[in-house]
Design an enzyme around this catalytic site. Structure first.
Site, short mmCIF file in Angstrom:
data_model
loop_
_atom_site.label_atom_id
_atom_site.label_comp_id
_atom_site.label_asym_id
_atom_site.label_seq_id
_atom_site.Cartn_x
_atom_site.Cartn_y
_atom_site.Cartn_z
N SER A 107 -5.56 16.42 -50.61
CA SER A 107 -4.32 15.80 -51.12
C SER A 107 -3.56 16.76 -52.03
O SER A 107 -4.17 17.59 -52.72
CB SER A 107 -4.70 14.55 -51.91
OG SER A 107 -3.62 14.11 -52.69
N TYR A 130 3.15 15.98 -50.48
CA TYR A 130 4.17 15.00 -50.89
C TYR A 130 5.45 15.77 -51.19
O TYR A 130 5.38 16.87 -51.77
CB TYR A 130 3.75 14.27 -52.16
CG TYR A 130 2.75 13.15 -51.96
CD1 TYR A 130 3.00 12.10 -51.10
CD2 TYR A 130 1.55 13.14 -52.69
CE1 TYR A 130 2.08 11.07 -50.94
CE2 TYR A 130 0.64 12.10 -52.53
CZ TYR A 130 0.91 11.08 -51.66
OH TYR A 130 0.01 10.06 -51.51
N THR A 156 3.21 13.60 -45.93
CA THR A 156 3.18 12.14 -46.13
C THR A 156 4.55 11.64 -46.53
O THR A 156 5.15 12.11 -47.50
CB THR A 156 2.14 11.79 -47.21
OG1 THR A 156 0.86 12.24 -46.77
CG2 THR A 156 2.08 10.28 -47.46
N HIS A 279 -0.56 3.74 -45.53
CA HIS A 279 -1.13 4.30 -46.76
C HIS A 279 -2.29 3.43 -47.26
O HIS A 279 -2.47 3.22 -48.45
CB HIS A 279 -0.04 4.39 -47.84
CG HIS A 279 -0.18 5.59 -48.75
ND1 HIS A 279 0.60 6.70 -48.63
CD2 HIS A 279 -1.01 5.83 -49.80
CE1 HIS A 279 0.27 7.57 -49.57
NE2 HIS A 279 -0.71 7.07 -50.29
N ARG A 282 -1.36 0.43 -49.53
CA ARG A 282 -1.06 0.72 -50.94
C ARG A 282 0.43 0.85 -51.21
O ARG A 282 0.84 1.09 -52.34
CB ARG A 282 -1.76 2.03 -51.34
CG ARG A 282 -3.26 1.94 -51.24
CD ARG A 282 -3.91 3.31 -51.24
NE ARG A 282 -3.96 3.95 -52.54
CZ ARG A 282 -4.83 3.66 -53.49
NH1 ARG A 282 -5.71 2.72 -53.31
NH2 ARG A 282 -4.83 4.30 -54.64
C1 FNR Z 1 -4.88 7.36 -50.55
N1 FNR Z 1 -4.02 7.81 -49.56
C2 FNR Z 1 -3.32 8.98 -49.75
N2 FNR Z 1 -2.53 9.47 -48.76
C3 FNR Z 1 -1.89 10.64 -48.90
O1 FNR Z 1 -1.21 11.06 -47.98
N3 FNR Z 1 -2.02 11.37 -50.06
C4 FNR Z 1 -2.77 10.94 -51.11
O2 FNR Z 1 -2.88 11.60 -52.13
C5 FNR Z 1 -3.43 9.69 -50.97
N4 FNR Z 1 -4.16 9.18 -52.00
C6 FNR Z 1 -4.93 8.05 -51.79
C7 FNR Z 1 -5.77 7.62 -52.81
C8 FNR Z 1 -6.60 6.54 -52.59
C9 FNR Z 1 -7.55 6.11 -53.66
C10 FNR Z 1 -6.60 5.87 -51.34
C11 FNR Z 1 -7.53 4.71 -51.05
C12 FNR Z 1 -5.73 6.28 -50.34
C13 FNR Z 1 -3.98 7.11 -48.26
C14 FNR Z 1 -5.05 7.66 -47.33
O3 FNR Z 1 -4.76 8.97 -46.93
C15 FNR Z 1 -5.20 6.81 -46.05
O4 FNR Z 1 -3.94 6.65 -45.45
C16 FNR Z 1 -5.82 5.44 -46.32
O5 FNR Z 1 -6.85 5.51 -47.27
C17 FNR Z 1 -6.37 4.87 -45.01
O6 FNR Z 1 -6.89 3.61 -45.19
P1 FNR Z 1 -8.46 3.31 -45.40
O7 FNR Z 1 -9.24 4.22 -44.47
O8 FNR Z 1 -8.75 3.61 -46.84
O9 FNR Z 1 -8.57 1.87 -45.06
#
Ligand code: FNR
Length: 391
Positions: A107, A130, A156, A279, A282
């Site tokens: 990330s 990002y 992203t 995401h 989220r």
């Molecule tokens: C994320 N996700 C995420 N995506 C991204 O592009 N950059 C990031 O920094 C983050 N940070 C992040 C933190 C946390 C704690 C979570 C749970 C998720 C989203 C991540 O890449 C992904 O899309 C989801 O986690 C997929 O869903 P599941 O597998 O957690 O159900």
């Protein structure tokens, strides 16, 4: 206590080991967490055809994605702050992913910087970007990722602004700044002495390695959220793909596509792949689950680019479900974070071994011996592949 094996086991163990503000940060979604919940339930509801007597003695879950052969069609999703879930967590996860023969995606907002992860890795890993206002900074970051040999860039696009996550306010991660916030988090950490010793003390520094230069010395978690609000570029458009392309010539994967029109735009913009994703529930609560959005997106791009999907994948069986709905591969987020929190590198490696075994079993029982055999033909209800259109 027996070693964790399922997603639920790892989640329970992670809850036990992490201070509440960190567990809730990972576990939670936005608003009422409806999309978060539907990511899991919609995928789990996909029924598969059980097939028999089809010689499934050699089952091979290997696949090819973006010029690399993977042991299975899975990659570790980019997850911010992973270095807070186990000591220097990103370096542990990248090694576990390599052992499993799959890519790790770092990330932008990781604890360990690109260089530190590159030192721990022996193969190319992916980097997630990002869009930040300071384009000179982005250019430098992309050049660094390219120089370190990153195998793909995951851009992203579903976070022009951060979603409102109530749990972070309740836990004290967000909204409690200064001494009061520090005290709350300190109290939660003190109740988890193993974490406090391993990560809190021995795992320092806790700054965000990649963005430290633009955080200008601020390291506290509240600074991180404030920095995100102030620096993420909500004015980004499809035209910015050209800007990215000037500094990045490798595979470009756009993450956070749910809509068929956006998928076509990603193909028109020259992306090599997309990640169908909300995401992890989220961002926009009420958005379609990944499983429901996927079939219409796959139809729309008609093979013009590779389609990955994430959200709600909790087992190897779920990986096969996503593939049956049209994905070429999946990302997993929370599953690897909970495994990391539970047992560091070994925890993630073990979780991935189990996931690969589950994929093999699901393939054998649906009569598939190669990943290319998995398509909508293994869906018990072929209409599931058009589920997004029907509802
Ligand atoms: C994320 N996700 C995420 N995506 C991204 O592009 N950059 C990031 O920094 C983050 N940070 C992040 C933190 C946390 C704690 C979570 C749970 C998720 C989203 C991540 O890449 C992904 O899309 C989801 O986690 C997929 O869903 P599941 O597998 O957690 O159900």
């Amino acid at each position: 206590m027996p070693a964790p094996v399922s997603f639920a086991d790892y989640r329970t163990e992670a809850r036990r080991r992490l201070p509440r503000f960190l567990f809730d940060y990972v576990d939670g979604g936005s608003y009422d967490e409806a999309t978060l919940g539907r990511n899991v339930t919609d995928l789990a509801a996909i029924a598969l055809r059980q097939r028999v007597l089809r010689d499934v003695s050699p089952v091979d879950p290997a696949t090819e994605l973006f010029g690399r052969t993977l042991a299975m069609p899975v990659a570790l999703a980019p997850v911010g702050l992973a270095g807070m879930y186990h000591r220097r967590g990103e370096t542990q996860a990248v090694r576990a992913a390599e052992a499993a023969g799959i890519p790790f995606c770092l990330s932008t907002v990781s604890v360990c910087a690109l260089d530190e992860v590159a030192k721990a890795a022996s193969q190319p890993f992916w980097f997630q970007l990002y869009m930040i206002r300071d384009r000179g900074f982005i250019r430098d970051l992309l050049q660094k990722a390219a120089a370190l040999g990153c195998g793909a860039l995951v851009f992203t696009v579903d976070m022009p602004v951060p979603g409102a996550r109530y749990r972070d306010y309740r836990s004290g991660l967000a909204g409690a700044s200064g001494f009061a916030g520090d005290l709350r988090r300190f109290a939660q950490a003190a109740m988890h002495p193993r974490w406090a010793w391993d990560v809190g003390l021995r795992g320092r520094p806790h700054h965000l390695g990649n963005v430290a230069p633009v955080l200008e010395g601020s390291t506290g978690l509240e600074d991180f959220f404030a920095w995100m609000r102030d620096n993420f570029d909500a004015s980004a458009t499809w035209a910015d793909i050209d800007f990215i392309r000037q500094s990045w010539s490798g595979p470009l994967i756009i993450k956070g596509i749910l809509d068929p029109d956006d998928a076509r735009a990603a193909a028109d913009a020259g992306a090599d792949g997309i990640v169908v994703s909300n995401h992890g529930g989220r961002q926009l609560d009420g958005a379609l689950s990944a499983a429901r959005a996927l079939p219409a997106v796959v139809d729309a791009i008609a093979g013009r680019l590779r389609v990955l999907a994430d959200g709600g994948v909790r087992s190897g069986l779920d990986v096969v479900r996503m593939l049956a709905l049209g994905a070429d591969g999946v990302l997993i987020g929370r599953p690897w974070v909970y495994a990391l929190a539970s047992g560091g590198e070994r925890g993630v490696a073990r979780m991935l071994q189990v996931m690969e075994a589950e994929i093999r079993v699901a393939m054998a029982l649906t009569g598939c011996t190669r990943i290319a055999d998995i398509d909508q033909d293994i869906l018990a209800d072929r209409g599931e592949a058009r589920v997004a259109d029907r509802r």
